[in-house]
Design a protein around this motif. Structure first.
Motif, PDB file in Angstrom:
ATOM      1  N   GLU A 173       0.837  -1.207   0.000  1.00 58.70           N
ATOM      2  CA  GLU A 173       0.000   0.000   0.000  1.00 58.70           C
ATOM      3  C   GLU A 173       0.870   1.255   0.000  1.00 58.70           C
ATOM      4  O   GLU A 173       0.596   2.209  -0.742  1.00 58.70           O
ATOM      5  CB  GLU A 173      -0.910  -0.023   1.234  1.00 58.70           C
ATOM      6  CG  GLU A 173      -1.926   1.095   1.268  1.00 58.70           C
ATOM      7  CD  GLU A 173      -2.867   0.972   2.453  1.00 58.70           C
ATOM      8  OE1 GLU A 173      -3.385   2.017   2.897  1.00 58.70           O
ATOM      9  OE2 GLU A 173      -3.073  -0.152   2.939  1.00 58.70           O
ATOM     10  N   ALA A 174       1.916   1.263   0.820  1.00 61.26           N
ATOM     11  CA  ALA A 174       2.788   2.439   0.901  1.00 61.26           C
ATOM     12  C   ALA A 174       3.525   2.675  -0.415  1.00 61.26           C
ATOM     13  O   ALA A 174       3.614   3.815  -0.897  1.00 61.26           O
ATOM     14  CB  ALA A 174       3.781   2.262   2.044  1.00 61.26           C
ATOM     15  N   LEU A 175       4.066   1.625  -1.021  1.00 59.08           N
ATOM     16  CA  LEU A 175       4.806   1.767  -2.269  1.00 59.08           C
ATOM     17  C   LEU A 175       3.888   2.185  -3.413  1.00 59.08           C
ATOM     18  O   LEU A 175       4.271   2.993  -4.264  1.00 59.08           O
ATOM     19  CB  LEU A 175       5.514   0.454  -2.609  1.00 59.08           C
ATOM     20  CG  LEU A 175       6.648   0.037  -1.662  1.00 59.08           C
ATOM     21  CD1 LEU A 175       7.157  -1.350  -2.021  1.00 59.08           C
ATOM     22  CD2 LEU A 175       7.790   1.050  -1.698  1.00 59.08           C
ATOM     23  N   ALA A 176       2.671   1.635  -3.439  1.00 59.80           N
ATOM     24  CA  ALA A 176       1.724   1.996  -4.492  1.00 59.80           C
ATOM     25  C   ALA A 176       1.369   3.473  -4.408  1.00 59.80           C
ATOM     26  O   ALA A 176       1.269   4.165  -5.432  1.00 59.80           O
ATOM     27  CB  ALA A 176       0.466   1.141  -4.374  1.00 59.80           C
ATOM     28  N   ALA A 177       1.202   3.984  -3.189  1.00 55.28           N
ATOM     29  CA  ALA A 177       0.863   5.400  -3.008  1.00 55.28           C
ATOM     30  C   ALA A 177       2.029   6.308  -3.397  1.00 55.28           C
ATOM     31  O   ALA A 177       1.831   7.355  -4.022  1.00 55.28           O
ATOM     32  CB  ALA A 177       0.453   5.647  -1.561  1.00 55.28           C
ATOM     33  N   ASP A 178       3.247   5.894  -3.051  1.00 56.87           N
ATOM     34  CA  ASP A 178       4.423   6.733  -3.317  1.00 56.87           C
ATOM     35  C   ASP A 178       4.816   6.760  -4.792  1.00 56.87           C
ATOM     36  O   ASP A 178       5.319   7.781  -5.285  1.00 56.87           O
ATOM     37  CB  ASP A 178       5.616   6.259  -2.486  1.00 56.87           C
ATOM     38  CG  ASP A 178       5.457   6.579  -0.998  1.00 56.87           C
ATOM     39  OD1 ASP A 178       4.569   7.386  -0.665  1.00 56.87           O
ATOM     40  OD2 ASP A 178       6.210   6.013  -0.193  1.00 56.87           O
ATOM     41  N   PHE A 179       4.601   5.640  -5.494  1.00 57.12           N
ATOM     42  CA  PHE A 179       5.113   5.536  -6.862  1.00 57.12           C
ATOM     43  C   PHE A 179       4.011   5.387  -7.908  1.00 57.12           C
ATOM     44  O   PHE A 179       4.296   5.123  -9.074  1.00 57.12           O
ATOM     45  CB  PHE A 179       6.106   4.365  -6.954  1.00 57.12           C
ATOM     46  CG  PHE A 179       7.344   4.593  -6.128  1.00 57.12           C
ATOM     47  CD1 PHE A 179       8.414   5.303  -6.637  1.00 57.12           C
ATOM     48  CD2 PHE A 179       7.411   4.141  -4.816  1.00 57.12           C
ATOM     49  CE1 PHE A 179       9.537   5.557  -5.869  1.00 57.12           C
ATOM     50  CE2 PHE A 179       8.532   4.378  -4.037  1.00 57.12           C
ATOM     51  CZ  PHE A 179       9.594   5.096  -4.562  1.00 57.12           C
ATOM     52  N   TYR A 180       2.756   5.553  -7.499  1.00 54.34           N
ATOM     53  CA  TYR A 180       1.624   5.577  -8.423  1.00 54.34           C
ATOM     54  C   TYR A 180       1.595   4.341  -9.335  1.00 54.34           C
ATOM     55  O   TYR A 180       1.406   4.440 -10.541  1.00 54.34           O
ATOM     56  CB  TYR A 180       1.649   6.852  -9.273  1.00 54.34           C
ATOM     57  CG  TYR A 180       1.708   8.108  -8.447  1.00 54.34           C
ATOM     58  CD1 TYR A 180       0.575   8.598  -7.799  1.00 54.34           C
ATOM     59  CD2 TYR A 180       2.911   8.794  -8.298  1.00 54.34           C
ATOM     60  CE1 TYR A 180       0.649   9.743  -7.019  1.00 54.34           C
ATOM     61  CE2 TYR A 180       2.985   9.951  -7.520  1.00 54.34           C
ATOM     62  CZ  TYR A 180       1.841  10.417  -6.888  1.00 54.34           C
ATOM     63  OH  TYR A 180       1.910  11.549  -6.120  1.00 54.34           O
ATOM     64  N   THR A 181       1.800   3.200  -8.737  1.00 59.12           N
ATOM     65  CA  THR A 181       1.767   1.944  -9.482  1.00 59.12           C
ATOM     66  C   THR A 181       1.360   0.815  -8.551  1.00 59.12           C
ATOM     67  O   THR A 181       1.650   0.867  -7.352  1.00 59.12           O
ATOM     68  CB  THR A 181       3.150   1.629 -10.099  1.00 59.12           C
ATOM     69  OG1 THR A 181       3.091   0.400 -10.822  1.00 59.12           O
ATOM     70  CG2 THR A 181       4.227   1.505  -9.021  1.00 59.12           C
ATOM     71  N   ALA A 182       0.670  -0.163  -9.090  1.00 56.68           N
ATOM     72  CA  ALA A 182       0.295  -1.326  -8.289  1.00 56.68           C
ATOM     73  C   ALA A 182       1.529  -2.207  -8.079  1.00 56.68           C
ATOM     74  O   ALA A 182       2.258  -2.491  -9.036  1.00 56.68           O
ATOM     75  CB  ALA A 182      -0.799  -2.123  -8.980  1.00 56.68           C
ATOM     76  N   ILE A 183       1.773  -2.604  -6.855  1.00 62.99           N
ATOM     77  CA  ILE A 183       2.912  -3.450  -6.513  1.00 62.99           C
ATOM     78  C   ILE A 183       2.386  -4.813  -6.064  1.00 62.99           C
ATOM     79  O   ILE A 183       1.521  -4.893  -5.192  1.00 62.99           O
ATOM     80  CB  ILE A 183       3.748  -2.837  -5.370  1.00 62.99           C
ATOM     81  CG1 ILE A 183       4.222  -1.428  -5.737  1.00 62.99           C
ATOM     82  CG2 ILE A 183       4.928  -3.733  -5.031  1.00 62.99           C
ATOM     83  CD1 ILE A 183       5.285  -1.368  -6.791  1.00 62.99           C
ATOM     84  N   HIS A 184       2.888  -5.872  -6.682  1.00 63.78           N
ATOM     85  CA  HIS A 184       2.554  -7.233  -6.267  1.00 63.78           C
ATOM     86  C   HIS A 184       3.767  -7.843  -5.569  1.00 63.78           C
ATOM     87  O   HIS A 184       4.901  -7.675  -6.040  1.00 63.78           O
ATOM     88  CB  HIS A 184       2.170  -8.094  -7.478  1.00 63.78           C
ATOM     89  CG  HIS A 184       0.926  -7.625  -8.161  1.00 63.78           C
ATOM     90  ND1 HIS A 184      -0.314  -8.162  -7.908  1.00 63.78           N
ATOM     91  CD2 HIS A 184       0.737  -6.657  -9.087  1.00 63.78           C
ATOM     92  CE1 HIS A 184      -1.225  -7.551  -8.646  1.00 63.78           C
ATOM     93  NE2 HIS A 184      -0.607  -6.630  -9.382  1.00 63.78           N
ATOM     94  N   LEU A 185       3.524  -8.547  -4.471  1.00 65.73           N
ATOM     95  CA  LEU A 185       4.609  -9.093  -3.655  1.00 65.73           C
ATOM     96  C   LEU A 185       4.322 -10.543  -3.290  1.00 65.73           C
ATOM     97  O   LEU A 185       3.188 -10.912  -2.977  1.00 65.73           O
ATOM     98  CB  LEU A 185       4.752  -8.290  -2.358  1.00 65.73           C
ATOM     99  CG  LEU A 185       5.069  -6.792  -2.484  1.00 65.73           C
ATOM    100  CD1 LEU A 185       4.564  -6.048  -1.265  1.00 65.73           C
ATOM    101  CD2 LEU A 185       6.556  -6.582  -2.634  1.00 65.73           C
ATOM    102  N   LEU A 186       5.366 -11.360  -3.329  1.00 70.09           N
ATOM    103  CA  LEU A 186       5.305 -12.726  -2.794  1.00 70.09           C
ATOM    104  C   LEU A 186       6.383 -12.869  -1.739  1.00 70.09           C
ATOM    105  O   LEU A 186       7.560 -12.615  -2.014  1.00 70.09           O
ATOM    106  CB  LEU A 186       5.529 -13.776  -3.889  1.00 70.09           C
ATOM    107  CG  LEU A 186       5.800 -15.200  -3.368  1.00 70.09           C
ATOM    108  CD1 LEU A 186       4.538 -15.795  -2.729  1.00 70.09           C
ATOM    109  CD2 LEU A 186       6.312 -16.121  -4.471  1.00 70.09           C
ATOM    110  N   ILE A 187       5.978 -13.285  -0.548  1.00 80.28           N
ATOM    111  CA  ILE A 187       6.966 -13.531   0.502  1.00 80.28           C
ATOM    112  C   ILE A 187       7.207 -15.026   0.620  1.00 80.28           C
ATOM    113  O   ILE A 187       6.287 -15.813   0.812  1.00 80.28           O
ATOM    114  CB  ILE A 187       6.497 -12.934   1.853  1.00 80.28           C
ATOM    115  CG1 ILE A 187       7.549 -13.198   2.924  1.00 80.28           C
ATOM    116  CG2 ILE A 187       5.128 -13.458   2.268  1.00 80.28           C
ATOM    117  CD1 ILE A 187       7.342 -12.403   4.198  1.00 80.28           C
ATOM    118  N   GLY A 188       8.455 -15.415   0.435  1.00 79.01           N
ATOM    119  CA  GLY A 188       8.819 -16.825   0.521  1.00 79.01           C
ATOM    120  C   GLY A 188       9.184 -17.213   1.944  1.00 79.01           C
ATOM    121  O   GLY A 188       9.285 -16.360   2.834  1.00 79.01           O
ATOM    122  N   PRO A 189       9.396 -18.483   2.189  1.00 82.65           N
ATOM    123  CA  PRO A 189       9.827 -18.938   3.517  1.00 82.65           C
ATOM    124  C   PRO A 189      11.308 -18.653   3.736  1.00 82.65           C
ATOM    125  O   PRO A 189      12.040 -18.361   2.787  1.00 82.65           O
ATOM    126  CB  PRO A 189       9.568 -20.444   3.464  1.00 82.65           C
ATOM    127  CG  PRO A 189       9.732 -20.796   2.017  1.00 82.65           C
ATOM    128  CD  PRO A 189       9.233 -19.603   1.241  1.00 82.65           C
TER     129      PRO A 189
END
Length: 317
Positions: A173-189
């Motif tokens: 949410e923070a990155l999308a607001a700062d850079f005006y782009t949707a960010i998708h993230l996958l967190i691995g183990p």
């Protein structure tokens, strides 16, 4: 002033990107006045461009005509200012991502790491600001490695296994607001930094791609989310499914039976311990160790479902 026309070779342009052959040709054309992923003595005397794969190209300003600048800008991203040099750790991870050679990580001290894969809906123009924003969201140092203008990897170095992942929803949410782009993230183990790490890294990349196809509107995926996805691919028990569900391979039959009993008792520790003729605290200790070793929280629904699928796959094999 000597100038060199830049040939447009359509045969070596692939999917909008210039392949290695074009970079070699540019090196030949501007011999002595070009730097690719290097550090010249006077960087301000160079015009800087970036490829879609993240390579940095610097060409001496006195060698370029205005026409050549415009032509290069069609295929590369011109840089208003040169990006900050990568750290030694980031360069090591970048070499490792490209080759899988364990020697690239030989000087890294951390025995464990966690990968957070990210992709943006449009290219990130200012990578330094993006990296600063990402680092500000972590309490410990992280390495940020770019694969392309809109895709990369955040590497958390770990001295020991821990079960608490960072809050990726807030990060996206923070990155999308700062850079005006949707960010998708996958967190691995959390994984051991060893010879098997590269295979795990490639598997996570495949699962991340599958998750974005399966849930295009979601922005954050946990490892428990993506574990079942290979089962929905054509030829249900695919090689990817085998690799994704293989996290139980390090457990013997008794340990797997204990996990299965816990799941069959609807995650009730006391009931499962009674069925296993085991003290409740002993079973709780095992549950915590399973979570630590697999990176899958068996006490949550998604983690329990992922482990149950893995057990069924093991029984079938």
């Amino acid at each position: 002033m000597k100038t060199t026309p830049i040939p447009l070779r359509r045969d070596i342009i692939l999917d909008g990107k210039w392949c290695a052959a074009m970079l070699k040709e540019l090196e030949s054309l501007y011999e002595g006045d070009i730097v690719i992923n290097g550090q010249p003595e006077h960087p301000e005397d160079y015009e800087w461009f970036y490829t879609a794969d993240g390579d940095e190209i610097g060409i001496a300003k006195h060698r370029l005509t205005e026409q050549e600048r415009r032509l290069l800008a069609l295929f590369f991203t011109p840089a208003e200012r040169r990006r900050e040099p990568e750290s030694e750790e980031e360069r090591a991870w970048k070499r490792w991502m490209a080759t899988g050679d364990p020697a690239a990580l030989a000087r890294l001290a951390a025995p464990y790491c966690r990968f957070i894969h990210f992709t943006a809906s449009r290219p990130i123009a200012n990578k330094e600001e993006f990296a600063d924003a990402v680092r500000g969201l972590f309490s410990s140092p992280v390495a940020i490695v770019w694969e392309q203008d809109r895709r990369g990897l955040i590497v958390e170095a770990k001295q020991k296994r821990t079960t608490e992942p960072p809050s990726l929803a807030d990060m996206a949410e923070a990155l999308a607001a700062d850079f005006y782009t949707a960010i998708h993230l996958l967190i691995g183990p959390i994984r051991s930094v060893d010879e098997r790490l590269y295979e795990s890294f490639l598997l996570e990349k495949e699962c991340f791609s599958a998750a974005r196809r399966f849930w295009p509107k979601r922005t954050v995926y946990e490892w428990e989310d993506v574990i079942p996805l290979p089962l929905f691919e054509e030829g249900a028990v695919s090689e990817k499914a085998r690799r994704t569900l293989s996290f139980l391979d390090g457990f013997d039959e008794e340990e797997v039976r204990a996990m299965e009993t816990f799941l069959q008792c609807n995650l009730n520790v006391s009931m499962a311990a009674k069925k296993l003729y085991m003290h409740r605290n002993s079973l709780q200790y095992r549950i915590d160790k399973w979570t630590e070793q697999t990176g899958v929280d068996i006490k949550r629904f998604k983690g329990a479902a992922a482990v149950y699928l893995a057990i069924l796959h093991r029984r079938r094999s």
